[in-house]
Design a protein around this motif. Structure first.
Motif, PDB file in Angstrom:
ATOM      1  N   ILE A 127     -22.736   8.105  16.100  1.00 42.47           N
ATOM      2  CA  ILE A 127     -23.434   7.231  15.143  1.00 42.47           C
ATOM      3  C   ILE A 127     -22.684   5.921  14.962  1.00 42.47           C
ATOM      4  O   ILE A 127     -23.283   4.865  14.775  1.00 42.47           O
ATOM      5  CB  ILE A 127     -23.625   7.943  13.780  1.00 42.47           C
ATOM      6  CG1 ILE A 127     -24.432   7.068  12.820  1.00 42.47           C
ATOM      7  CG2 ILE A 127     -22.312   8.228  13.093  1.00 42.47           C
ATOM      8  CD1 ILE A 127     -25.669   7.673  12.349  1.00 42.47           C
ATOM      9  N   LEU A 179     -24.015   2.174  15.473  1.00 40.78           N
ATOM     10  CA  LEU A 179     -23.827   1.150  14.448  1.00 40.78           C
ATOM     11  C   LEU A 179     -23.248  -0.128  15.062  1.00 40.78           C
ATOM     12  O   LEU A 179     -23.690  -1.240  14.761  1.00 40.78           O
ATOM     13  CB  LEU A 179     -22.886   1.705  13.378  1.00 40.78           C
ATOM     14  CG  LEU A 179     -22.797   1.037  12.015  1.00 40.78           C
ATOM     15  CD1 LEU A 179     -24.149   0.952  11.375  1.00 40.78           C
ATOM     16  CD2 LEU A 179     -21.835   1.834  11.134  1.00 40.78           C
ATOM     17  N   LEU A 224     -31.098   5.880  16.759  1.00 37.48           N
ATOM     18  CA  LEU A 224     -31.874   5.706  15.533  1.00 37.48           C
ATOM     19  C   LEU A 224     -32.074   4.247  15.174  1.00 37.48           C
ATOM     20  O   LEU A 224     -33.158   3.832  14.791  1.00 37.48           O
ATOM     21  CB  LEU A 224     -31.170   6.403  14.364  1.00 37.48           C
ATOM     22  CG  LEU A 224     -31.294   7.910  14.301  1.00 37.48           C
ATOM     23  CD1 LEU A 224     -30.480   8.440  13.136  1.00 37.48           C
ATOM     24  CD2 LEU A 224     -32.742   8.321  14.141  1.00 37.48           C
ATOM     25  N   GLU A 234     -17.005  -5.044  15.978  1.00 41.38           N
ATOM     26  CA  GLU A 234     -18.370  -5.220  15.476  1.00 41.38           C
ATOM     27  C   GLU A 234     -18.539  -4.579  14.106  1.00 41.38           C
ATOM     28  O   GLU A 234     -19.186  -5.138  13.224  1.00 41.38           O
ATOM     29  CB  GLU A 234     -19.380  -4.619  16.453  1.00 41.38           C
ATOM     30  CG  GLU A 234     -19.563  -5.406  17.739  1.00 41.38           C
ATOM     31  CD  GLU A 234     -20.028  -6.830  17.492  1.00 41.38           C
ATOM     32  OE1 GLU A 234     -20.814  -7.042  16.553  1.00 41.38           O
ATOM     33  OE2 GLU A 234     -19.572  -7.734  18.216  1.00 41.38           O
ATOM     34  N   LEU A 235     -17.960  -3.391  13.930  1.00 41.63           N
ATOM     35  CA  LEU A 235     -18.052  -2.726  12.633  1.00 41.63           C
ATOM     36  C   LEU A 235     -17.368  -3.571  11.569  1.00 41.63           C
ATOM     37  O   LEU A 235     -17.864  -3.730  10.455  1.00 41.63           O
ATOM     38  CB  LEU A 235     -17.382  -1.355  12.688  1.00 41.63           C
ATOM     39  CG  LEU A 235     -18.144  -0.220  13.344  1.00 41.63           C
ATOM     40  CD1 LEU A 235     -17.438   1.077  13.082  1.00 41.63           C
ATOM     41  CD2 LEU A 235     -19.551  -0.156  12.820  1.00 41.63           C
ATOM     42  N   LEU A 276     -19.526  -6.586  10.714  1.00 42.09           N
ATOM     43  CA  LEU A 276     -20.724  -6.230   9.960  1.00 42.09           C
ATOM     44  C   LEU A 276     -20.377  -5.846   8.527  1.00 42.09           C
ATOM     45  O   LEU A 276     -21.166  -6.074   7.611  1.00 42.09           O
ATOM     46  CB  LEU A 276     -21.466  -5.085  10.662  1.00 42.09           C
ATOM     47  CG  LEU A 276     -22.848  -4.713  10.121  1.00 42.09           C
ATOM     48  CD1 LEU A 276     -23.819  -5.854  10.268  1.00 42.09           C
ATOM     49  CD2 LEU A 276     -23.392  -3.476  10.844  1.00 42.09           C
ATOM     50  N   SER A 297     -21.561  10.069   7.794  1.00 39.94           N
ATOM     51  CA  SER A 297     -22.452   9.806   8.916  1.00 39.94           C
ATOM     52  C   SER A 297     -23.914   9.952   8.531  1.00 39.94           C
ATOM     53  O   SER A 297     -24.761   9.175   8.983  1.00 39.94           O
ATOM     54  CB  SER A 297     -22.108  10.738  10.079  1.00 39.94           C
ATOM     55  OG  SER A 297     -22.110  12.072   9.649  1.00 39.94           O
ATOM     56  N   ILE A 330     -25.451   6.880   6.805  1.00 43.01           N
ATOM     57  CA  ILE A 330     -25.696   5.769   7.737  1.00 43.01           C
ATOM     58  C   ILE A 330     -26.997   6.027   8.491  1.00 43.01           C
ATOM     59  O   ILE A 330     -27.863   5.158   8.609  1.00 43.01           O
ATOM     60  CB  ILE A 330     -24.539   5.614   8.745  1.00 43.01           C
ATOM     61  CG1 ILE A 330     -23.212   5.361   8.013  1.00 43.01           C
ATOM     62  CG2 ILE A 330     -24.807   4.471   9.708  1.00 43.01           C
ATOM     63  CD1 ILE A 330     -22.004   5.360   8.909  1.00 43.01           C
ATOM     64  N   ALA A 331     -27.137   7.250   9.007  1.00 47.82           N
ATOM     65  CA  ALA A 331     -28.340   7.596   9.764  1.00 47.82           C
ATOM     66  C   ALA A 331     -29.592   7.426   8.917  1.00 47.82           C
ATOM     67  O   ALA A 331     -30.631   6.994   9.396  1.00 47.82           O
ATOM     68  CB  ALA A 331     -28.229   9.032  10.274  1.00 47.82           C
ATOM     69  N   LEU A 352     -29.699   2.986   7.268  1.00 51.04           N
ATOM     70  CA  LEU A 352     -29.470   1.691   7.909  1.00 51.04           C
ATOM     71  C   LEU A 352     -30.762   0.958   8.262  1.00 51.04           C
ATOM     72  O   LEU A 352     -30.890  -0.237   8.017  1.00 51.04           O
ATOM     73  CB  LEU A 352     -28.600   1.828   9.159  1.00 51.04           C
ATOM     74  CG  LEU A 352     -28.204   0.470   9.710  1.00 51.04           C
ATOM     75  CD1 LEU A 352     -27.189  -0.215   8.823  1.00 51.04           C
ATOM     76  CD2 LEU A 352     -27.670   0.558  11.111  1.00 51.04           C
ATOM     77  N   GLN A 391     -26.246  -3.204   4.199  1.00 51.27           N
ATOM     78  CA  GLN A 391     -25.839  -2.978   5.588  1.00 51.27           C
ATOM     79  C   GLN A 391     -24.324  -2.984   5.718  1.00 51.27           C
ATOM     80  O   GLN A 391     -23.731  -2.165   6.415  1.00 51.27           O
ATOM     81  CB  GLN A 391     -26.424  -4.074   6.485  1.00 51.27           C
ATOM     82  CG  GLN A 391     -27.914  -3.955   6.663  1.00 51.27           C
ATOM     83  CD  GLN A 391     -28.405  -4.795   7.818  1.00 51.27           C
ATOM     84  OE1 GLN A 391     -27.661  -5.599   8.380  1.00 51.27           O
ATOM     85  NE2 GLN A 391     -29.659  -4.604   8.176  1.00 51.27           N
ATOM     86  N   LEU A 450     -22.810   0.181   4.465  1.00 56.33           N
ATOM     87  CA  LEU A 450     -22.988   1.265   5.438  1.00 56.33           C
ATOM     88  C   LEU A 450     -22.023   1.098   6.594  1.00 56.33           C
ATOM     89  O   LEU A 450     -21.442   2.066   7.098  1.00 56.33           O
ATOM     90  CB  LEU A 450     -24.434   1.294   5.933  1.00 56.33           C
ATOM     91  CG  LEU A 450     -25.465   1.729   4.897  1.00 56.33           C
ATOM     92  CD1 LEU A 450     -26.878   1.463   5.382  1.00 56.33           C
ATOM     93  CD2 LEU A 450     -25.292   3.206   4.585  1.00 56.33           C
ATOM     94  N   ALA A 451     -21.838  -0.159   7.046  1.00 59.07           N
ATOM     95  CA  ALA A 451     -20.904  -0.409   8.139  1.00 59.07           C
ATOM     96  C   ALA A 451     -19.483  -0.062   7.729  1.00 59.07           C
ATOM     97  O   ALA A 451     -18.702   0.453   8.535  1.00 59.07           O
ATOM     98  CB  ALA A 451     -20.980  -1.863   8.582  1.00 59.07           C
ATOM     99  N   GLY A 455     -18.973   3.410   8.115  1.00 56.88           N
ATOM    100  CA  GLY A 455     -18.722   3.668   9.536  1.00 56.88           C
ATOM    101  C   GLY A 455     -17.276   3.396   9.901  1.00 56.88           C
ATOM    102  O   GLY A 455     -16.678   4.132  10.687  1.00 56.88           O
ATOM    103  N   LEU A 500     -15.196   6.224   8.709  1.00 57.79           N
ATOM    104  CA  LEU A 500     -15.419   7.353   9.613  1.00 57.79           C
ATOM    105  C   LEU A 500     -14.658   7.156  10.925  1.00 57.79           C
ATOM    106  O   LEU A 500     -14.004   8.069  11.434  1.00 57.79           O
ATOM    107  CB  LEU A 500     -16.920   7.466   9.882  1.00 57.79           C
ATOM    108  CG  LEU A 500     -17.424   8.671  10.643  1.00 57.79           C
ATOM    109  CD1 LEU A 500     -17.043   9.941   9.929  1.00 57.79           C
ATOM    110  CD2 LEU A 500     -18.931   8.583  10.789  1.00 57.79           C
ATOM    111  N   LEU A 501     -14.723   5.935  11.459  1.00 50.57           N
ATOM    112  CA  LEU A 501     -14.036   5.636  12.714  1.00 50.57           C
ATOM    113  C   LEU A 501     -12.534   5.838  12.556  1.00 50.57           C
ATOM    114  O   LEU A 501     -11.891   6.504  13.376  1.00 50.57           O
ATOM    115  CB  LEU A 501     -14.334   4.198  13.142  1.00 50.57           C
ATOM    116  CG  LEU A 501     -13.669   3.725  14.440  1.00 50.57           C
ATOM    117  CD1 LEU A 501     -14.222   4.493  15.625  1.00 50.57           C
ATOM    118  CD2 LEU A 501     -13.873   2.230  14.650  1.00 50.57           C
TER     119      LEU A 501
END
Lengths: 279, 314
Positions: free
Chosen positions: A113, A117, A208, B47-48, B51, B268, B271-272, B275, B284, B287-288, B291, B294-295
């Motif tokens: 996911i 993103l 998604l 990118e994360l 964002l 996760s 986000i699913a 978003l 957004q 949510l990023a 992420g 989480l990363l």
């Protein structure tokens, strides 16, 4: 006596653990067959989804969309993934190679996911559009680690003599690497490709908000595109019994596809590399 | 004369420098492709980060400790999801660890080779099943079983972690499905670790008259411990990031779960869920940032896990 009893108990407990581990698998496979098989049919496999309330409809556009996204993902991911594997096998234990190997392993542990993103931020937002291409980039990222690792392992199984013989005959390094070593390992590399495809084919989360979904046929890479896993997801969480029924059918189709890819993966290694190793 | 020629040839050979342009290009190309993998990870992180900028700037560290999540009033806090992720993964590992370890010991140490080959295949098949299929199974099989059977019984115990109406979907359901999903990872890696323990350590103990259980407990498990721990870490990494199955069975409510029966959400799953519907840039970004959390978590866990497993196997 007590020691014997402890030994027996322990053995029994471990055997029981295996049995417990197999229960969910049995339940899952049984239900997929029991609920999925009645749904399958020509119309289901080739039709478009129907609006709510109308009976019937199919997953044809999802299958086609998945194929499109996977083809694009392969075009992007295979060269880089296999190339990285070639690099790792050639460079061996150099510091840079060790770093690349570690990063490849870690990338494999990144939740899919999160990959979706990142691609959303990279492609979808700037382009103001969900697209098959964005989905493909996300799936290519999913495929990279599997490809790099499988390719490296396959190349390492090729005997050194073969490479040295080629170099001794005056062949250049790239010719020996590509036409002798990589060719000998082709079966193993094909296995890696199938495993990577199998993994990518079942991925839902990265699609998604990249490929999104689509109610209709689409073959344009710059348009939102349906895919089988996302269709299963949408149908499963919908409140409509008919859609839920179709979710089981679609899940069975997905599992058959993934299983087929895994079977091909096993077969590819056995037939070619097996013979090579025995020689 | 020959003495003057030989060292030159030898150094040239030792340096392994490619002599032809084609070879130089080939090496360069491969190195670039190898670096491509590193770049891929770098781009994902960058990118994360980009964002999530608005959220990072606005909330700072309070993002991690706030329990409010209300997109309509621009309030965003990560705590409900972090807690949801921790609860579900903890349940998954607590349930899967004994089964996985026991199963691995049976397959690696006890089962005859043929039975091992026969049994290992279905367990690896479990790993190949897509997450969304597990979600379907969880939603239509596990959740109804919990609602009708297990949850009312657990609720009768009167413990505070088993409070609330038995709705089926929720933290407990997500944990159960996750347990099934991490099982193959756990079993496969544990078998690799156990098989790597030298035979002599078992044989020494058998020679002293030990039973099989004693030989495993005293001769195998101590050596295998770091590797088994690493296998657990890798399973944990998988559970932390698992998305689809969890999204389908956790109930998706952005609140701090009060009990195991409560619905919730994970890093996760939210986000699913949100978003594509997040219109405001701040939503957004929040949510990023989830992420990003989480990363960071999965990177740390899987790096440690890999190092541990590799050290035992080497």
């Amino acid at each position: 006596m007590r020691r014997r009893l402890a030994d027996r108990t322990f053995t029994l407990a471990c055997g029981l653990a295996v049995a417990v581990a197999l229960v969910p698998l049995a339940s899952l496979l049984w239900l997929l067959l029991a609920r999925g098989l009645p749904v399958l049919g020509w119309g289901f496999l080739t039709g478009l989804p129907k609006p709510v309330g109308e009976a019937g409809g199919g997953i044809g556009n999802g299958l086609l969309g998945s194929a499109l996204i996977l083809a694009l993902a392969s075009a992007l991911g295979l060269p880089v993934g296999i190339g990285a594997g070639l690099y790792l096998a050639e460079a061996g234990e150099r510091p840079l190679a060790k770093a690349v190997r570690f990063v490849a392993e870690v990338l494999g542990g990144v939740p899919s996911i999160v990959l979706g993103l990142a691609v959303y931020a990279l492609l979808v937002r700037p382009m103001h559009r969900f697209s098959a291409l964005a989905g493909a980039v996300a799936l290519a990222l999913v495929m990279l680690p599997t490809l790099a690792r499988a390719t490296e392992e396959a190349l390492r199984l090729v005997p050194r003599d073969l490479r040295e013989a080629s170099l001794a005959l005056g062949a250049s390094e790239w010719r020996s690497g590509l036409l002798v070593v990589a060719r000998t390992a082709a079966g193993g590399i094909a296995t890696g490709v199938c495993l990577a495809l199998a993994r990518a084919a079942g991925e839902t989360a990265p699609l998604l908000f990249t490929a999104l979904g689509n109610q209709f046929w689409n073959l344009r890479p710059d348009q939102p595109t349906a895919s089988l896993p996302v269709q299963i997801f949408t149908y499963a969480i919908s409140p409509y019994p008919d859609w839920q029924r179709q979710a089981w059918g679609a899940a069975l189709v997905l599992l058959l596809l993934v299983g087929l890819l895994n079977l091909i993966a096993r077969f590819a290694t056995r037939s070619r590399l097996g013979a090579g190793a025995a020689r | 004369m020959t003495e003057a020629v030989l060292p030159v040839a030898a150094t040239r050979h030792r340096s392994l420098a490619p002599r032809r342009t084609g070879d130089r290009l080939w090496r360069l190309l491969l190195a670039l492709l190898g670096l491509g993998v590193v770049l891929a990870l770098f781009f994902v992180a960058r990118e994360l980060w980009e964002l999530s900028r608005p959220s990072l700037r606005r909330f700072g560290l309070s993002f991690l400790s706030s329990t409010d999540w209300d997109p309509t009033s621009d309030a965003f806090g990560a705590l409900p999801f972090a807690v949801g992720t921790l609860w579900t993964t903890a349940i998954a590992l607590l349930l899967a660890a004994p089964v996985g370890l026991g199963g691995a010991i049976f397959l690696a140490e006890m089962a005859p080779p043929r039975l091992r080959a026969v049994l290992r295949f279905p367990i690896e098949l479990l790993a190949a099943i897509p997450s969304v299929v597990y979600g379907l199974w969880g939603l239509f099989v596990v959740a109804p079983l919990l609602r009708a059977g297990l949850e009312p019984r657990l609720g009768a115990l009167g413990l505070s972690i088993f409070e609330g109406p038995p709705v089926g979907v929720g933290i407990l359901c997500a944990g159960l499905v996750l347990a099934v999903m991490v099982l193959p990872t756990l079993v496969s890696l544990s078998i690799d670790v156990l098989v790597a323990v030298p035979r002599s350590q078992r044989e020494g103990l058998y020679a002293l008259g030990a039973t099989r259980w004693e030989a495993i407990r005293l001769g195998v498990l101590p050596t295998a411990r770091p590797g088994l721990f690493g296998a657990g870490m890798l399973a944990l990494g998988r559970a932390l990031g698992e998305t689809m199955a969890v999204t389908m069975v956790i109930g998706n409510s952005p609140e701090l779960p009060r009990s195991l029966f409560a619905t919730g959400a994970t890093l996760s799953s939210v986000i699913a869920n949100e978003l594509t519907e997040a219109v405001s840039p701040l939503h957004q970004a929040a949510l990023a940032e989830l992420g990003l959390v989480l990363l960071g978590g999965t990177l740390a866990v899987s790096a440690v896990g890999r190092l541990l497993v590799r050290r035992t196997l080497a």
